[in-house]
Design a protein around this motif. Structure first.
Motif, mmCIF file in Angstrom:
data_model
loop_
_atom_site.group_PDB
_atom_site.id
_atom_site.type_symbol
_atom_site.label_atom_id
_atom_site.label_comp_id
_atom_site.label_asym_id
_atom_site.label_seq_id
_atom_site.Cartn_x
_atom_site.Cartn_y
_atom_site.Cartn_z
ATOM 1 N N MET A 64 2.394 -28.889 -2.468
ATOM 2 C CA MET A 64 2.746 -30.234 -2.004
ATOM 3 C C MET A 64 3.516 -30.989 -3.088
ATOM 4 N N ASP A 65 3.103 -30.838 -4.336
ATOM 5 C CA ASP A 65 3.834 -31.477 -5.439
ATOM 6 C C ASP A 65 5.289 -31.006 -5.484
ATOM 7 N N LEU A 66 5.494 -29.705 -5.360
ATOM 8 C CA LEU A 66 6.860 -29.157 -5.357
ATOM 9 C C LEU A 66 7.671 -29.679 -4.176
ATOM 10 N N LEU A 67 7.054 -29.698 -3.008
ATOM 11 C CA LEU A 67 7.762 -30.164 -1.817
ATOM 12 C C LEU A 67 8.166 -31.629 -1.959
ATOM 13 N N MET A 68 7.277 -32.435 -2.521
ATOM 14 C CA MET A 68 7.591 -33.854 -2.722
ATOM 15 C C MET A 68 8.706 -34.030 -3.754
ATOM 16 N N GLU A 69 8.684 -33.233 -4.815
ATOM 17 C CA GLU A 69 9.770 -33.293 -5.808
ATOM 18 C C GLU A 69 11.107 -32.964 -5.152
ATOM 19 N N MET A 70 11.113 -31.927 -4.302
ATOM 20 C CA MET A 70 12.365 -31.548 -3.644
ATOM 21 C C MET A 70 12.810 -32.618 -2.655
ATOM 22 N N ARG A 90 21.822 -29.521 -10.176
ATOM 23 C CA ARG A 90 20.896 -29.980 -9.123
ATOM 24 C C ARG A 90 20.576 -28.839 -8.159
ATOM 25 N N HIS A 91 21.580 -28.049 -7.807
ATOM 26 C CA HIS A 91 21.367 -26.908 -6.914
ATOM 27 C C HIS A 91 20.450 -25.872 -7.573
ATOM 28 N N PHE A 92 20.669 -25.608 -8.845
ATOM 29 C CA PHE A 92 19.832 -24.669 -9.594
ATOM 30 C C PHE A 92 18.384 -25.150 -9.631
ATOM 31 N N ASP A 93 18.182 -26.439 -9.896
ATOM 32 C CA ASP A 93 16.840 -27.006 -9.929
ATOM 33 C C ASP A 93 16.148 -26.840 -8.573
ATOM 34 N N LEU A 94 16.858 -27.112 -7.503
ATOM 35 C CA LEU A 94 16.304 -26.937 -6.159
ATOM 36 C C LEU A 94 15.937 -25.476 -5.927
ATOM 37 N N PHE A 95 16.812 -24.577 -6.312
ATOM 38 C CA PHE A 95 16.582 -23.146 -6.113
ATOM 39 C C PHE A 95 15.329 -22.687 -6.879
ATOM 40 N N MET A 96 15.180 -23.130 -8.126
ATOM 41 C CA MET A 96 14.007 -22.747 -8.929
ATOM 42 C C MET A 96 12.720 -23.303 -8.313
ATOM 43 N N LYS A 97 12.744 -24.541 -7.858
ATOM 44 C CA LYS A 97 11.565 -25.133 -7.215
ATOM 45 C C LYS A 97 11.241 -24.415 -5.917
ATOM 46 N N ALA A 133 10.381 -18.678 6.287
ATOM 47 C CA ALA A 133 11.432 -19.702 6.344
ATOM 48 C C ALA A 133 11.969 -20.008 4.951
ATOM 49 N N ILE A 134 11.082 -20.060 3.970
ATOM 50 C CA ILE A 134 11.524 -20.309 2.597
ATOM 51 C C ILE A 134 12.370 -19.145 2.105
ATOM 52 N N GLU A 135 11.920 -17.925 2.363
ATOM 53 C CA GLU A 135 12.713 -16.752 1.960
ATOM 54 C C GLU A 135 14.082 -16.759 2.629
ATOM 55 N N GLN A 136 14.120 -17.113 3.906
ATOM 56 C CA GLN A 136 15.399 -17.154 4.616
ATOM 57 C C GLN A 136 16.290 -18.247 4.030
ATOM 58 N N PHE A 137 15.706 -19.402 3.711
ATOM 59 C CA PHE A 137 16.486 -20.481 3.097
ATOM 60 C C PHE A 137 17.095 -20.008 1.776
ATOM 61 N N LEU A 138 16.284 -19.343 0.962
ATOM 62 C CA LEU A 138 16.774 -18.862 -0.328
ATOM 63 C C LEU A 138 17.840 -17.787 -0.160
ATOM 64 N N PRO A 147 17.820 -21.870 7.755
ATOM 65 C CA PRO A 147 17.177 -23.151 8.042
ATOM 66 C C PRO A 147 17.641 -24.231 7.073
ATOM 67 N N HIS A 148 17.673 -25.449 7.547
ATOM 68 C CA HIS A 148 18.079 -26.590 6.726
ATOM 69 C C HIS A 148 16.930 -26.962 5.796
ATOM 70 N N LEU A 149 17.255 -27.502 4.635
ATOM 71 C CA LEU A 149 16.244 -27.867 3.642
ATOM 72 C C LEU A 149 15.183 -28.785 4.236
ATOM 73 N N SER A 150 15.590 -29.769 5.008
ATOM 74 C CA SER A 150 14.605 -30.706 5.566
ATOM 75 C C SER A 150 13.612 -29.989 6.484
ATOM 76 N N ASP A 151 14.075 -28.977 7.219
ATOM 77 C CA ASP A 151 13.167 -28.214 8.088
ATOM 78 C C ASP A 151 12.163 -27.415 7.261
ATOM 79 N N VAL A 152 12.625 -26.824 6.168
ATOM 80 C CA VAL A 152 11.738 -26.041 5.301
ATOM 81 C C VAL A 152 10.709 -26.957 4.639
ATOM 82 N N LEU A 153 11.152 -28.121 4.168
ATOM 83 C CA LEU A 153 10.224 -29.066 3.537
ATOM 84 C C LEU A 153 9.187 -29.564 4.543
#
Length: 167
Positions: A64-70, A90-97, A133-138, A147-153
């Protein structure tokens, strides 16, 4: 080398730093996995219910902490025309999270399997679908076909809330 606030950082140095961070992150994940196995913990094995529930709560909180950060990082910037280097960072940070979120979701799925049938089959399946879904997003991130980031979050947040309610 001293830079004034108006000078931009060297692109090569920033990219080298991002590469180092990615390497260190991977090494930390491998070290953690080896330490768990040496301690006699097989991540695919069933755990006692009380231990699985405690680990599930901790993992859910971390997810949940990671999702809120993203989610918070998506707040629009004052300046819409972002330079390529800050955009890449910013993209790299999102990818790592998102990679960390993927590992935590997988762990939640394993803990839920240890608690089954005390938890619903639907919740266990939701954890698996969230992980997928997260694997597919990555995997599709460069093409934006997945999937769109907002859907994954949203899916991840729903999983954590549902888990908190059921466990």
């Amino acid at each position: 080398m001293s830079e004034s606030p108006s000078e931009s950082p060297d692109s090569a140095a920033v990219l080298q730093s991002m590469t180092l961070l990615a390497t260190l992150s991977t090494a930390a994940t491998v070290r953690e996995s080896v330490a768990k196995r040496r301690a006699g913990r097989d991540p695919s094995a069933q755990e006692p219910a009380d231990r699985a529930a405690a680990r599930l709560r901790n993992t859910g909180d971390a997810l949940m902490d990671l999702l809120m950060e993203m989610a918070l990082s998506r707040v629009p910037l004052e300046q819409r025309d972002e330079e390529p280097l800050p955009h890449a960072v910013r993209h790299f940070d999102l990818f790592m999270k998102m990679r960390r979120a993927e590992r935590r979701t997988q762990a939640m799925h394993q803990h839920l399997l240890s608690l089954y049938p005390a938890v619903s089959e639907e919740l266990v399946e939701a954890a698996r679908r969230t992980h997928d879904a997260i694997e597919q997003f990555l995997g599709d991130a460069p093409t934006a076909e997945g999937p769109h980031l907002s859907d994954v979050l949203e899916r991840g947040t729903s999983l954590v809330v549902w888990t908190r309610h059921e466990v």
